[in-house]
Structures are given as C-alpha cells and as structure tokens.
Design an enzyme around this catalytic site. Structure first.
Site, PDB file in Angstrom:
ATOM      1  N   HIS A 113      13.589  61.745  41.459  1.00  0.00           N
ATOM      2  CA  HIS A 113      13.894  62.679  40.363  1.00  0.00           C
ATOM      3  C   HIS A 113      12.663  63.035  39.548  1.00  0.00           C
ATOM      4  O   HIS A 113      12.627  64.068  38.894  1.00  0.00           O
ATOM      5  CB  HIS A 113      15.058  62.168  39.518  1.00  0.00           C
ATOM      6  CG  HIS A 113      16.355  62.738  40.012  1.00  0.00           C
ATOM      7  ND1 HIS A 113      16.779  63.996  39.674  1.00  0.00           N
ATOM      8  CD2 HIS A 113      17.252  62.258  40.893  1.00  0.00           C
ATOM      9  CE1 HIS A 113      17.911  64.266  40.312  1.00  0.00           C
ATOM     10  NE2 HIS A 113      18.222  63.221  41.055  1.00  0.00           N
TER      11      HIS A 113
ATOM     12  N   HIS B 180      18.723  65.087  33.788  1.00  0.00           N
ATOM     13  CA  HIS B 180      17.921  64.181  34.623  1.00  0.00           C
ATOM     14  C   HIS B 180      16.536  63.954  34.027  1.00  0.00           C
ATOM     15  O   HIS B 180      15.988  62.851  34.127  1.00  0.00           O
ATOM     16  CB  HIS B 180      17.834  64.718  36.059  1.00  0.00           C
ATOM     17  CG  HIS B 180      19.138  64.605  36.806  1.00  0.00           C
ATOM     18  ND1 HIS B 180      20.109  65.579  36.792  1.00  0.00           N
ATOM     19  CD2 HIS B 180      19.646  63.599  37.571  1.00  0.00           C
ATOM     20  CE1 HIS B 180      21.147  65.186  37.525  1.00  0.00           C
ATOM     21  NE2 HIS B 180      20.900  63.988  38.004  1.00  0.00           N
TER      22      HIS B 180
ATOM     23  N   GLU C  25      18.480  72.142  43.388  1.00  0.00           N
ATOM     24  CA  GLU C  25      19.401  70.985  43.423  1.00  0.00           C
ATOM     25  C   GLU C  25      19.843  70.636  44.843  1.00  0.00           C
ATOM     26  O   GLU C  25      19.784  69.429  45.163  1.00  0.00           O
ATOM     27  CB  GLU C  25      20.622  71.242  42.527  1.00  0.00           C
ATOM     28  CG  GLU C  25      21.490  70.002  42.436  1.00  0.00           C
ATOM     29  CD  GLU C  25      22.730  70.189  41.589  1.00  0.00           C
ATOM     30  OE1 GLU C  25      22.991  71.314  41.122  1.00  0.00           O
ATOM     31  OE2 GLU C  25      23.463  69.208  41.419  1.00  0.00           O
TER      32      GLU C  25
ATOM     33  N   HIS D  59      16.540  68.583  46.750  1.00  0.00           N
ATOM     34  CA  HIS D  59      17.007  67.403  46.021  1.00  0.00           C
ATOM     35  C   HIS D  59      18.085  66.628  46.787  1.00  0.00           C
ATOM     36  O   HIS D  59      17.995  65.414  46.950  1.00  0.00           O
ATOM     37  CB  HIS D  59      17.506  67.835  44.628  1.00  0.00           C
ATOM     38  CG  HIS D  59      18.482  66.889  44.033  1.00  0.00           C
ATOM     39  ND1 HIS D  59      19.851  67.075  44.108  1.00  0.00           N
ATOM     40  CD2 HIS D  59      18.306  65.718  43.392  1.00  0.00           C
ATOM     41  CE1 HIS D  59      20.451  66.069  43.523  1.00  0.00           C
ATOM     42  NE2 HIS D  59      19.553  65.228  43.074  1.00  0.00           N
TER      43      HIS D  59
ATOM     44  N   HIS E  10      26.421  58.900  35.185  1.00  0.00           N
ATOM     45  CA  HIS E  10      25.885  59.767  36.232  1.00  0.00           C
ATOM     46  C   HIS E  10      27.002  60.276  37.147  1.00  0.00           C
ATOM     47  O   HIS E  10      27.061  61.454  37.505  1.00  0.00           O
ATOM     48  CB  HIS E  10      24.824  58.995  37.028  1.00  0.00           C
ATOM     49  CG  HIS E  10      24.064  59.852  37.978  1.00  0.00           C
ATOM     50  ND1 HIS E  10      24.065  59.645  39.326  1.00  0.00           N
ATOM     51  CD2 HIS E  10      23.276  60.939  37.771  1.00  0.00           C
ATOM     52  CE1 HIS E  10      23.311  60.558  39.913  1.00  0.00           C
ATOM     53  NE2 HIS E  10      22.811  61.352  38.995  1.00  0.00           N
TER      54      HIS E  10
ATOM     55  N   HIS F 111      17.758  62.857  48.532  1.00  0.00           N
ATOM     56  CA  HIS F 111      18.651  61.691  48.387  1.00  0.00           C
ATOM     57  C   HIS F 111      19.031  61.153  49.770  1.00  0.00           C
ATOM     58  O   HIS F 111      19.029  59.945  50.004  1.00  0.00           O
ATOM     59  CB  HIS F 111      19.931  62.095  47.657  1.00  0.00           C
ATOM     60  CG  HIS F 111      19.861  61.982  46.168  1.00  0.00           C
ATOM     61  ND1 HIS F 111      20.102  60.816  45.488  1.00  0.00           N
ATOM     62  CD2 HIS F 111      19.593  62.901  45.210  1.00  0.00           C
ATOM     63  CE1 HIS F 111      19.995  61.014  44.182  1.00  0.00           C
ATOM     64  NE2 HIS F 111      19.674  62.279  43.978  1.00  0.00           N
TER      65      HIS F 111
ATOM     66  N   HIS G 206      28.155  64.378  37.281  1.00  0.00           N
ATOM     67  CA  HIS G 206      28.182  65.187  38.501  1.00  0.00           C
ATOM     68  C   HIS G 206      29.583  65.663  38.849  1.00  0.00           C
ATOM     69  O   HIS G 206      29.737  66.647  39.572  1.00  0.00           O
ATOM     70  CB  HIS G 206      27.565  64.413  39.668  1.00  0.00           C
ATOM     71  CG  HIS G 206      26.065  64.480  39.688  1.00  0.00           C
ATOM     72  ND1 HIS G 206      25.370  65.530  40.224  1.00  0.00           N
ATOM     73  CD2 HIS G 206      25.126  63.635  39.208  1.00  0.00           C
ATOM     74  CE1 HIS G 206      24.057  65.329  40.101  1.00  0.00           C
ATOM     75  NE2 HIS G 206      23.890  64.177  39.479  1.00  0.00           N
TER      76      HIS G 206
HETATM   77 CU1  CUO Z   1      22.009  63.153  39.592  1.00  0.00          CU
HETATM   78 CU2  CUO Z   1      19.981  63.407  42.134  1.00  0.00          CU
HETATM   79  O1  CUO Z   1      21.198  64.476  40.851  1.00  0.00           O
HETATM   80  O2  CUO Z   1      21.254  62.262  41.250  1.00  0.00           O
END
Ligand code: CUO
Length: 727
Positions: A447, A274, A391, A407, A248, A411, A252
C-alpha cells in the site's frame, strides 16, 4: 453417547470491556435471553437476520443464540441428526418455507468457491461470485424474505462469501438500514486468534463435566504472531489488532470495486483511508524505534519479511498460507481461480499509471484523452479517476485492459507468493483477505507503493494559495489537550476486550470467551480558544491532526518529510460567536473512529432500532477503532505535535439534497450513507499537497510556518506508554 450429544443449553456470560474480567457464569446468573424469546417469534428485522451470522460453518439448522433459536427448514434434506443431536428444544423456532425461486443454478458462480477455503475480494473470480450472490439477495424484499432466501443458500456457498454477501445487502438496502452487523471477531474468531488457542479451548470444553456451565476463556495478546527477534514483530500487536482489521473489512464492504457501487468520492476515499493507515503505521513504528515503511517497488527481489499467520480460514481448521522470509514474488499461475498474470504486468501497469499522472491525462478505450482533473459536471475528481484505474475497479476504470489491476493483483501475487502455481495446494496468505490483510507487514509495503502513485499525482497539483489556507478574522489563541486535569500528556497502554468465540465456532454449545489484549489510551479533551474578530457569528470547520515531532534520526522534519505523517484525529463544525470562544471536544467524538464493535449479545439486547440515529448506525459503524486513535508513544514519553486549523464552513460544506444523516463517528474515513462526502475540500487538506512557497511574504519550510496564519496552530504533546498500568 458422545460428549457432543450431551450438549445442554447454556447461558451466555456477560462480556466485559476493560481490565476487569468475567470468569464464569452460572445458569442462575443473568442468563442470556433473547428479548423476544417468550413471544416465540422473531421480534424485529435485527433478530430475523442476526442468527444468519452465527456459526457460519455449521448447518443452518444447528441451534443458535445459546441453543434458544433454531431455523426450521421446510422439506429440508439435511440429516435430522443435525437438528436433533443436541437434545435441545429451542424456544424460538424460525420457519423457513421452501423457496422454489432459489435454486442452486440461480446462484451463478457463487457456488464456485469451495466451502472452508478462503474468499478473496482481490480475485476477479471471487468478486464475480460475490456479485452473483449479492444479486440474488438484493432481489429480496425485506428482512423476512432475505432471511428465508439466505437460510436456504446457507451451506451451499463459501462461508466468508455468505457473510460478505449478506452484510453487503444489509448495508445497501434502504429498508434494512436499521439492521446492524455483529462484529467479525465473533463471526470468524479464527481470523483473530491462533488455531492453537481455539483447539486448546475445544479440549478444555471436551474435558468439562457436562453439568458445568462456566465459560472457557481464551486469552490472547499482546504478544502476537512472532518473537521480537524479528524487528517487524515489535509492531505486530498493532497490525494484528482486531479493531483495525475489522475496520478494513467493513470499509471495503461499503466501498467495493467491481460490485457496481459508485459512491461519492469513492476513489479519493480509497486513497485517503489507506494513506492514513500507512501514516498511522509509521507513527507506531517510530514509537518503537522502527524505520518508516518502505514501498514495495521492486518485485524482482525477495521480500525480506515473511509472515506466519497461525490462523485458519472460515473457522474450518484450514490453514492460511505462510510466507518464508526472503520469498521472491512470482508470476501468478493459480489458474483454478484466475487468469495468469506476470510480474511484468504489474511493472507495465505502474509505468502506464505514472505516465498518465505526469502527462495529466489517461486514455480511454476509444483512444480519447481523459484529463486527470476535477470535473464539475460529473462530480468526479482527478484522483477518483486515477484511483478507479489503480485499485482497480473494472466497472469504473477508464481503460481496464490498458491500466490493468495493479493493486488487486498486487495483493494476489503476494497472497500466493509461497505457492504461486498451486503445486503444494496451499491456501492463500492473509494478505488476500479483507479481514486479515493488515496483519502481514507486506500489506503496508504494497500500500505504500499504491500511495506513492497517489502522492506522485498529488505533487502535480498546484500548492494551495494563501487565500485557500487563510481565514481572516478568526484566530486560534491557544489549543491543546487535557486528560484527567493534566495538560498535554496523553497516556496509552494495554486494555482488554471480551468477545464470544462460541458465536462463530461450535464448542459443543458451550460458552467460550476471547479476551483480547489491545492498545488503548485514556480519553482526553481538546481545548481550543478562538477569537472571532468579525462582528457576526461564524461557522468554521475545525481540523485536528497528529504527527511525530521528530523523524527516526530524532531530527525535526521539514514540511515535505512530515507531510504524509499527519494523521487526522478529528474534524468538526463549530459555531463561533463574536469575541472569545472556548471550544471543548472529547476524543471519543472523533470523526475517524467507530466507538464500539457490536457483539451478538449487544444486538440481542437492542430494541427494534428504527430511529434515524440507529438507521445510520451501520454506516457509522464503519470507522477506525476508537482504542487505536493514538499511537503507542514511549514509556519515557514521546514528542508529538498537534496541528489545528480552522476553515470557512461556508466553503467546506456540501449540499446534500434530501437531508443529511449526521453520524457522529467514522465520517472522515467512511463518508455518509445516502449522502455526499461532507467536506468539499480534498481529503487530507492541507497536507495533501506541496506547501505554499510563501505565506505572508515569508518562505514555508516547516508545518510550523503554516501556524503564522492566525487560523492555524501547532502545539507539542507527549504520549507516554504505560503498558499494563493504563488502568
Ligand atoms: Cu484495503 Cu489493498 O485495499 O487492502
């Protein structure tokens, strides 16, 4: 003289993959030696940059590479005790001249994140800091230049930010494509192992006879952060797996929002990668008798499941925040790191996104309509436009102020729900960090909410027509899997992998090994018998998916219920000759996985690394961990289904001017470096849309109805979990 001052150079032990283990190494054992050690210079770009990743919390002058390498900074203002305290004479000295071009003021906001604290890519202020630091590093020319600038910046910026920026630049700069990144497990062991275990190792080291050189071993897993009293902990071995968290982080790095990166189908890949993580999580949950994950669609009620990470940030000893059970998400008021955001904002943004999906268009900042459909001229697809606004990527969102930042802020609100206004001066929770967020059950609920919006969009798309699904003249006669001469039974269980914790954390210069227990499986082969009734050869794309056969109620699922449970296992191209063809493909070749995490030791032993295969490596180094390819299944065996589909490669292929870099692994989740995503069809095809209402004149109710097409095939398999008996 303190214990620390007695530090001696120690050889690094061999690391083991698999059950057998290393317990000690002696100085006469195969000593770790840097391949260029006797040349007293850094041999190649890899080695020039590798040691910047080591001991991120220690001053840059601290000897690295087992005490053999030392950065020597010209006109350095660091106290000499740092460099001399260990009484070593490292055999490789890396001179770092003074760089007048790198002054603190040139680093912009990069110095705004305190050392030892968490760095969150979901916070706009931290993304700005990353952009500022990456800009400085991007201006360098070649590995030597980058190493000098980075060595000067080291210690002046937050540790995770530093590692992020240097990794980002290595991945972005063409001339550094041969340089590979060492695994995050060794750079930041504190992200993967509880502080308690690291402290115990430190105590053990402190008590050791200075002349002893055995490695200290830290065992971890498969019992992770909590007890099975809470049902969510039954699946913590999966959420806390090192490989999926590293994946992950790496993903990113390649597809960051707000960093000016505009890769082919970036938004769609954000959705797909995701979505597949959630599908895999659900598959694991069903294996354990847990229900599928519920989306977090009401921010006004408490979050049932808490999470206590027991980890520390940046190897610093500073604890990540913990969330109690039944914590109510609250408005974000951490004004020291970001503008206030209300729960209401999240609700409004979601409603606006849903409105756009149902109306079929978004509205840009000029008030003009931007249709949510594929645009042949720009190459942007409807889902890319939606993803950029969801996003959200402020650089690419059609209207960032209007559609907001659902998103990322989602988080943030979750990461600070335990201390939303900094009243307790608590650190953010792990869901705020790219390398730890999958550990927390709430990640999947967030998610799932994000995916729900994407699925809402997907349901507005017309189902595939029969001619888009059917491939005339090519028929799958049989397909299945074989492992150790046994057909259709796959085995999973526990395995171990060792890493050097002492590359990330200074244990008085002594080797400390992490032995991590993780889920694994026996490798297997797919066997597919295909008849090509055409009179000529045919290139086809083979698509292979896996899903549980039954839902949580032990009932077979209809197409729509099973649709978003299908997990891609592999996708590859095959050249069919006329007549019968028997295709055999190893599970290790999967299009979604990355075979190995590279350790410091692997990279020290690697050669100059200039072949094109190796050049593509970093990018291919992205991928779902191979050891997590299969779900756990059950001790008595659990029923799964494989779905095979052949499509016409002539229609799937994407022209990639300038040559295509083929990398064997990870392509489906990570794309390809300097090339377009190598499959023209929508990601997740054919399960990304509602089913065709009829095929060959008959209604479609279940996925098995797709297998009426000769180019598709379904097959039952059993997955058995053997626990410790896997090896
Ligand atoms: Cu990978 Cu929310 O985008 O964690």
């Amino acid at each position: 003289m303190s214990q620390r001052d007695l530090r001696q150079p120690h050889s690094f032990p061999r690391l083991r993959r698999g059950r057998s283990s290393l317990l000690s190494s002696s100085r006469s054992d195969t000593s770790f030696r840097l391949s260029s050690m006797n040349q007293r210079t850094m041999a190649n770009d890899q080695q020039r940059l590798l040691y910047l990743f080591e001991l991120p919390q220690e001053p840059i002058q601290t000897p690295r590479g087992g005490g053999s390498v030392q950065f020597k900074l010209e006109n350095d203002d660091t106290p000499p005790s740092v460099a001399t305290r260990v009484g070593l004479s490292p055999s490789v000295s890396v001179p770092v001249p003074e760089r007048k071009d790198v002054a603190l003021q040139d680093l912009g906001t990069a110095t705004s994140i305190p050392m030892g604290s968490a760095f969150s890519f979901f916070l706009a202020s931290h993304r700005r800091a990353a952009r500022d630091l990456c800009n400085v590093f991007m201006k360098t020319n070649g590995a030597e230049d980058l190493m000098q600038v980075a060595a000067r910046v080291h210690g002046k910026v937050n540790e995770t930010l530093f590692i992020y920026a240097i990794s980002f630049v290595i991945l972005r700069k063409k001339e550094l494509h041969s340089v590979r990144l060492p695994t995050m497990v060794e750079v930041f062991p504190s992200r993967f192992v509880p502080q308690e275990a690291l402290s115990r190792a430190q105590l053990q080291v402190n008590r050791m006879d200075p002349n002893q050189s055995e490695a200290v071993i830290i065992e971890h897993g498969p019992e992770f952060s909590g007890s099975p009293v809470k049902p969510e902990h039954r699946v913590s071995y999966w959420r806390e797996d090192y490989g999926i968290n590293v994946h992950h982080w790496h993903w990113h790095l390649i597809y960051p929002p707000g960093m000016g990166v505009d890769r082919d189908r970036k938004g769609e890949l954000f959705y797909y990668m995701h979505q597949q993580i959630i599908a895999r999580y659900d598959m694991e949950r069903l294996s354990l008798g847990l229900p599928r994950v519920q989306k977090l669609d009401n921010w006004r009620v408490p979050i049932e499941d808490g999470y206590f990470p027991k980890l520390t940030v940046n190897n610093s000893g500073r604890a990540w925040g913990s969330r109690q059970d039944n914590t109510l998400p609250k408005d974000f008021r951490r004004t020291e790191i970001g503008d206030p955001v209300d729960i209401t904002d999240l609700e409004i943004w979601r409603a606006r996104l849903l409105g756009a999906i149902h109306q079929g268009y978004m509205v840009d900042r000029n008030g003009d309509k931007v249709p949510l459909r594929d645009d042949v001229t720009s190459g942007k697809r409807g889902i890319d436009i939606l993803a950029d606004a969801l996003e959200a990527d402020a650089d690419h969102s059609v209207n960032f102020p209007y559609y907001g930042d659902l998103h990322n802020i989602g988080h943030d609100i979750l990461a600070f729900s335990h201390d939303p206004d900094n009243a307790h001066k608590e650190e953010m929770g792990v869901v705020g960090d790219l390398g730890t967020s999958l550990r927390d059950p709430v990640f999947f609920r967030l998610h799932k909410l994000v995916d729900d919006l994407f699925q809402e969009y997907k349901l507005t798309q017309p189902p595939y027509k029969e001619e888009e699904l059917f491939l005339p003249g090519v028929r799958i006669e049989r397909a299945g899997v074989v492992r150790d001469d046994e057909a259709d039974v796959l085995l999973t269980g526990w395995n171990t992998r060792e890493f050097e914790a002492s590359r990330g954390i200074d244990f008085n210069g002594r080797p400390v090994i992490l032995r991590l227990t993780h889920l694994d499986h026996k490798p297997f082969d797919y066997h597919i018998q295909i008849n090509n009734d055409l009179r000529e050869p045919k290139e086809v794309t083979v698509r292979i998916y896996l899903a549980p056969k039954f839902n949580g109620r032990e009932q077979e699922m209809n197409f729509m219920e099973q649709r978003i449970l299908w997990c891609e296992l592999d996708k590859f191209t095959v050249h069919l000759k006329p007549g019968k063809n028997h295709v055999v493909r190893s599970s290790k070749e999967s299009s979604i996985t990355n075979l190995e995490e590279l350790t410091f030791k692997d990279l020290e032993n690697s050669g100059p690394g200039n072949s094109s295969e190796q050049s593509a490596f970093n990018f291919c180094g992205c991928g779902w961990p191979q050891h997590m390819l299969l779900p756990r299944g059950r001790p008595e065996g659990m029923a799964f289904q494989l779905f095979f589909m052949l499509t016409d490669y002539a229609k799937d292929k994407v022209s990639n001017p300038g040559g295509v870099r083929r990398c064997a692994n990870g392509v489906s989740f990570c794309g390809m470096q300097d090339a377009k995503y190598p499959d023209a069809r929508p990601m997740g095809f054919p399960f990304d849309r509602r089913p065709a209402p009829t095929l060959q004149g008959l209604p479609v109710n279940t996925t098995a109805d797709y297998a009426r097409l000769g180019n598709a095939f379904m097959h039952d398999v059993t997955i058995k979990f053997l626990g410790d008996k896997l090896n």
